[in-house]
Design an enzyme around this catalytic site. Structure first.
Site, PDB file in Angstrom:
ATOM      1  CE  LYS A 111      -4.464   0.882   0.348  1.00 29.25           C
ATOM      2  NZ  LYS A 111      -5.546  -0.032  -0.019  1.00 29.25           N
TER       3      LYS A 111
HETATM    4  N1  GLU Z   1      -7.125   0.335  -3.236  1.00 31.49           N
HETATM    5  C1  GLU Z   1      -7.944  -0.802  -3.491  1.00 31.49           C
HETATM    6  C2  GLU Z   1      -7.997  -1.703  -2.263  1.00 31.49           C
HETATM    7  O1  GLU Z   1      -7.806  -1.262  -1.168  1.00 31.49           O
HETATM    8  C3  GLU Z   1      -7.546  -1.524  -4.753  1.00 31.49           C
HETATM    9  C4  GLU Z   1      -6.185  -2.138  -4.746  1.00 31.49           C
HETATM   10  C5  GLU Z   1      -5.745  -2.691  -6.076  1.00 31.49           C
HETATM   11  O2  GLU Z   1      -6.546  -2.753  -6.991  1.00 31.49           O
HETATM   12  O3  GLU Z   1      -4.582  -3.077  -6.166  1.00 31.49           O
HETATM   13  O4  GLU Z   1      -8.325  -2.846  -2.343  1.00 31.49           O
END
Ligand code: GLU
Length: 480
Positions: A111
Site C-alpha cells: 500500500k
Molecule cells: N485500493 C484498493 C484496495 O484497497 C484496490 C487495490 C488494487 O486494486 O490493487 O483494495
C-alpha cells in the site's frame, strides 16, 4: 450518544489488524515462527521530495509499504489524504495481503500513501506531484509490473494512475509490459472495462451472495432477500456511490441515509442516490438536499435504525465510542478497517453480523488482477471469441426456428430471449462474470469455515483463517 473518542483507549489501525490476525492464527497449526513472519510488514519506504509550486519548493511525504512478498508482484492502492501515516499504510498493506489471498488474486500485499489534500491543488500541480512521487518509487522498483503494482485508493483515481503509468514508461522505454506497472487506469490508457465501479460492484455481489443463504441471513434479525432492505451508506465516494447506486437500481434496496463529510441526510422513504451524488458535485456536500432531513453530526446517523450499514469511507469510524449504539444487524465493510477491533468485539456480543473488509471490498483488486493480465497479454478480453460465440449461438437459433417452422409454428422463441442469447460476451460482461465468480467462491470458502468450526464465531475470523492458511501454504511451498 457518541462519546468523545479521546477518553477511550483504542489500538492503532495496524494494531487492530494484528489483533484480528492473532485471533484467527491461533486456530491454525503453523510451524514455529511462521505466524510472526506472516504478520509483520516486510518493509516501509518513506520518501520526502520537493516540487516547485507557486513560486516555492513544497516538500511532500509519501510511503510505500510492502507487507508480504510470498507472491509477486505485490499489490495495493496509493492513497492521497492528509492523515496518511506509516501505521495506516502498514495496516492497509497487511489487509491487501489477506484480501488477495482470500480472493485468490496472485499477489502479495502492499500500500502507498501521500500526505496531501488533493482538493488544495490544481490538476497540473497534482500531475507534477504524482509524477515526482512515481519517479521516486519507480527508481526503487516500488512500482514495477513484476514487483509492485499500485492502483487507485482514497483521493486518487484513473487520472493519477495514467500519470504513473506514463512516468514508468518514460523511465523504462523498452519494457514491453510497462502498462502493467499500475492498474485502475482509464480505458484509453490501458485500463479495463468495469474497473471504476469494481469495488462497489463487489460490495453488491457480496451482499447478493450473503442473501443466497437463508441460514446466514438468519444469523442477523433479517429475513428474505435484498429487496426492500433499508440501507445507510457512509461516504459517497467511488465505492459508496457505486455500491449504493447498484443496490438501489438493481436490487431494490431503500437507501434511507447517506453520511458525508459535511453531515448526513435521512429519508425513510428512500434517497435517490444519483440525485444526491449530483447534489454533492454541485454543492460540495449533502446539506440542503431537498426532501431529506439534514444532520450536522453525520456520524450520529451510523447509529440509525436500518437493516444494512455500509461504512464506505475511512477506517475506525465504528469504534469503542459508538459500537454499542449501532443498531444495524448487518454491516458490510466497503471501506478498509471501518470497525476497530474493540468495536468488533462489542458488535459480535450484540449479535451483529459483519461482512469483513478483506472480502467485502475485494472487487477492486480482483478487477485490477484482470487488468494486469490484460496488459500482460496485450489483448482485450473477448476480442478473439466474441463473434465466434455469436456465430455459434445464431446457428442454434436458426436450427430451432427451422424446427419451429417444421412443426407448423406451434411455438416460437421470444425476441428478448433471442437477443440475449445471441450476444457474445465482451470485456465488460467477462469482467463482471469473473468478479461475480470470485465474490461467490470467496464467500463460500469463508462460510464453510464459519459454519464448520465451532471456534470460529464470525465471518471476519473465517476470512482471516482462510487467508492466512493460503499465505502459509505458499510459504511452505517455497520451502521457507
Ligand atoms: N485500493 C484498493 C484496495 O484497497 C484496490 C487495490 C488494487 O486494486 O490493487 O483494495
Amino acid at each position: 450518544m457518541t462519546q468523545p473518542q479521546t477518553q477511550i483507549k483504542e489500538p492503532s489501525f495496524r494494531e487492530s489488524v494484528d489483533i484480528m490476525f492473532n485471533r484467527a492464527v491461533k486456530l491454525l497449526d503453523l510451524p514455529a515462527g511462521l505466524e510472526e513472519k506472516i504478520r509483520v510488514c516486510n518493509s516501509t519506504y518513506t520518501v520526502r521530495f520537493g516540487v516547485r509550486l507557486r513560486g516555492e519548493i513544497k516538500t511532500f511525504t509519501g510511503y510505500r509499504s510492502v507487507h508480504s512478498e510470498h507472491m509477486e508482484p505485490v499489490k495495493g492502492g496509493i492513497r492521497y489524504a492528509t492523515g496518511v501515516n506509516q501505521d495506516e499504510v502498514e495496516a492497509l498493506a497487511a489487509l491487501m495481503t489477506y484480501k488477495c489471498s482470500l480472493v485468490e488474486a496472485p499477489f502479495g500485499g502492499s500500500k502507498g500513501g501521500l500526505c496531501i489534500d488533493p482538493r488544495e491543488y490544481e490538476e497540473h500541480e497534482l500531475e507534477l506531484i504524482t509524477r515526482r512521487f512515481a519517479y521516486e518509487l519507480v527508481k526503487r522498483d516500488l512500482i514495477n509490473p513484476a514487483q509492485n503494482v499500485p492502483a487507485p485508493d482514497m483521493g486518487t483515481s484513473g487520472r493519477e494512475m495514467a500519470w504513473i503509468a506514463d512516468q514508468y514508461q518514460r523511465m523504462n522505454t523498452t519494457d514491453i509490459n510497462g502498462k502493467a506497472c499500475v492498474t485502475g487506469k482509464p480505458l484509453n490508457a490501458g485500463g479495463i472495462a468495469g474497473r471504476v465501479e469494481a469495488t462497489g460492484r463487489g460490495v453488491q455481489y457480496a451482499l447478493r451472495e450473503f442473501f443466497r443463504y437463508p441460514e446466514d441471513v438468519a444469523m442477523t434479525s433479517l429475513s428474505g432477500g435484498l429487496a426492500g432492505k433499508r440501507v445507510v451508506v457512509q461516504g459517497l465516494g467511488n465505492v459508496g456511490y457505486h455500491a449504493a447506486k447498484f443496490l438501489q437500481e438493481e436490487d431494490n434496496c431503500v437507501i434511507t441515509g447517506i453520511i458525508e463529510r459535511d453531515g448526513a441526510i435521512v429519508n425513510e422513504a428512500g434517497l435517490d442516490v444519483e440525485a444526491v451524488f449530483a447534489w454533492i458535485g454541485e454543492n460540495g456536500g449533502v446539506k440542503g438536499f431537498p426532501g431529506a432531513e439534514y444532520f450536522e453530526n453525520g456520524a450520529s446517523v451510523l447509529e440509525n435504525d436500518c437493516d444494512i450499514l455500509v461504512p464506505a469511507a475511512l477506517e475506525g469510524v465504528i469504534n469503542l465510542s459508538n459500537a454499542a449504539n449501532i443498531k444495524a444487524p448487518l454491516i458490510i465493510e466497503a471501506a478498509n478497517g471501518p470497525v476497530t477491533s474493540g468495536a468488533d468485539d462489542i458488535l459480535r456480543e450484540k449479535g451483529a453480523v459483519i461482512i469483513p473488509d478483506m472480502y467485502a471490498n475485494a472487487g477492486g483488486v480482483t478487477v485490477s488482477y484482470f487488468e494486469w493480465v490484460k496488459n500482460l497479454s496485450h489483448i482485450r478480453f473477448g476480442r478473439m471469441q466474441r463473434r465466434q460465440e455469436e456465430a455459434r449461438n445464431s446457428l442454434v437459433i436458426e436450427q430451432l426456428e427451422e424446427l419451429s417452422n417444421a412443426m407448423g409454428d406451434t411455438w416460437s422463441l421470444g425476441d428478448t430471449f433471442k437477443e440475449k442469447y445471441l450476444q457474445g460476451a465482451g470485456e465488460l460482461e467477462l469482467v463482471r462474470s469473473g468478479l461475480d465468480d470470485t465474490m461467490r467462491s470467496a464467500y463460500q470458502s469463508m462460510r464453510k469455515v464459519w459454519h464448520e468450526r465451532s471456534d470460529v464465531p464470525d465471518l471476519r475470523m473465517a476470512a482471516y483463517y482462510v487467508a492466512i492458511d493460503k499465505v502459509a501454504e505458499s510459504y511452505r511451498a517455497k520451502g521457507l
